[in-house]
Design a protein around this motif. Structure first.
Motif, PDB file in Angstrom:
ATOM      1  N   ARG A   1      41.232  45.685  37.535  1.00 17.68           N
ATOM      2  CA  ARG A   1      41.564  44.701  38.557  1.00 17.68           C
ATOM      3  C   ARG A   1      42.117  45.446  40.010  1.00 17.68           C
ATOM      4  O   ARG A   1      43.150  45.720  39.136  1.00 17.68           O
TER       5      ARG A   1
ATOM      6  N   CYS B   1      45.529  46.925  37.986  1.00 17.20           N
ATOM      7  CA  CYS B   1      45.874  46.532  37.032  1.00 17.20           C
ATOM      8  C   CYS B   1      45.115  46.711  35.355  1.00 17.20           C
ATOM      9  O   CYS B   1      43.780  46.265  35.603  1.00 17.20           O
TER      10      CYS B   1
ATOM     11  N   MET C   1      43.081  45.956  32.613  1.00 16.11           N
ATOM     12  CA  MET C   1      42.726  44.774  31.165  1.00 16.11           C
ATOM     13  C   MET C   1      42.748  44.888  30.012  1.00 16.11           C
ATOM     14  O   MET C   1      42.548  46.310  29.783  1.00 16.11           O
ATOM     15  N   ALA C   2      42.743  44.321  28.679  1.00 14.35           N
ATOM     16  CA  ALA C   2      42.702  44.612  27.715  1.00 14.35           C
ATOM     17  C   ALA C   2      41.480  45.002  27.066  1.00 14.35           C
ATOM     18  O   ALA C   2      40.599  44.026  27.518  1.00 14.35           O
TER      19      ALA C   2
ATOM     20  N   ASP D   1      39.904  47.937  28.716  1.00 15.27           N
ATOM     21  CA  ASP D   1      39.536  48.965  29.736  1.00 15.27           C
ATOM     22  C   ASP D   1      39.567  49.403  29.158  1.00 15.27           C
ATOM     23  O   ASP D   1      40.311  50.501  27.839  1.00 15.27           O
TER      24      ASP D   1
ATOM     25  N   ALA E   1      47.678  40.166  35.729  1.00 19.45           N
ATOM     26  CA  ALA E   1      46.816  39.416  34.778  1.00 19.45           C
ATOM     27  C   ALA E   1      46.922  38.454  34.431  1.00 19.45           C
ATOM     28  O   ALA E   1      46.220  37.926  33.382  1.00 19.45           O
TER      29      ALA E   1
ATOM     30  N   ASP F   1      47.146  35.053  33.590  1.00 16.33           N
ATOM     31  CA  ASP F   1      46.257  33.529  33.353  1.00 16.33           C
ATOM     32  C   ASP F   1      47.541  32.472  33.594  1.00 16.33           C
ATOM     33  O   ASP F   1      48.310  31.686  33.197  1.00 16.33           O
TER      34      ASP F   1
ATOM     35  N   SER G   1      48.406  38.426  28.233  1.00 15.18           N
ATOM     36  CA  SER G   1      48.317  38.807  27.046  1.00 15.18           C
ATOM     37  C   SER G   1      46.916  39.221  27.449  1.00 15.18           C
ATOM     38  O   SER G   1      46.510  39.853  27.162  1.00 15.18           O
ATOM     39  N   THR G   2      46.239  39.350  28.601  1.00 16.59           N
ATOM     40  CA  THR G   2      44.649  40.083  29.260  1.00 16.59           C
ATOM     41  C   THR G   2      44.952  40.902  29.671  1.00 16.59           C
ATOM     42  O   THR G   2      43.957  41.923  29.673  1.00 16.59           O
ATOM     43  N   ALA G   3      46.071  41.224  29.858  1.00 13.94           N
ATOM     44  CA  ALA G   3      46.424  42.728  30.273  1.00 13.94           C
ATOM     45  C   ALA G   3      46.834  43.819  29.464  1.00 13.94           C
ATOM     46  O   ALA G   3      46.737  43.501  28.406  1.00 13.94           O
TER      47      ALA G   3
ATOM     48  N   GLU H   1      37.171  43.564  40.403  1.00 16.06           N
ATOM     49  CA  GLU H   1      37.211  43.365  38.966  1.00 16.06           C
ATOM     50  C   GLU H   1      36.216  44.327  39.104  1.00 16.06           C
ATOM     51  O   GLU H   1      35.214  44.412  39.518  1.00 16.06           O
TER      52      GLU H   1
END
Length: 145
Positions: free
Chosen positions: A2, A32, A34-35, A37, A82, A84, A94-96, A144
């Protein structure tokens, strides 16, 4: 990945009272990882940034890309993209991507911009940074990969 892009007339990042990166006209890019990526996500995002036509042409229309203007990029890591906020008032992250993956992808993204001839300055991953900018327009775009 992102990113938030801000078209700027100038921008800088300071850590511990020392300016570590600064640019004139161009883009401040908050990025950022993300998990999940991978490097190709960073490369695709860099390509999108380079080709995005958000700079004014001679007629004043947003018709030029960063690569057309010779502008620079200041790339700053920002895991808070990231966030939420769907539950309660405390954002979750947690999605980072994990820090070691995120740093690698952040640097890979900056390198992908640099590899295409863009002047790139960066912040310091994981540091408490002071980011200053003069938003031109203002123009702010969210992307994104």
């Amino acid at each position: 990945m992102r990113a938030v892009l801000q078209r700027v007339s100038q921008a800088s990042v300071t850590v511990g009272g020392e300016v570590i990166g600064q640019i004139g006209p161009g883009l401040l890019i908050l990025v950022c990882a993300m998990a999940g990526d991978i490097e190709t996500d960073a490369e695709a995002l860099a390509q999108k940034v380079l080709k995005l036509r958000i700079f004014k042409d001679a007629a004043g229309k947003m018709n030029l890309a960063l690569k057309d203007t010779g502008g620079a990029a200041l790339v700053v890591s920002q895991f808070t993209l990231a966030a939420d906020t769907s539950r309660g008032n405390c954002p979750g992250f947690s999605t980072a991507a994990p820090p070691e993956d995120a740093e690698h992808l952040y640097l890979h993204f900056a390198a992908a911009l640099r590899d295409h001839g863009t002047t790139v300055a960066i912040g310091k991953f994981g540091a408490d940074m002071d980011v200053a900018l003069n938003n031109d327009g203002p123009v702010t775009i969210w992307l994104e990969s």
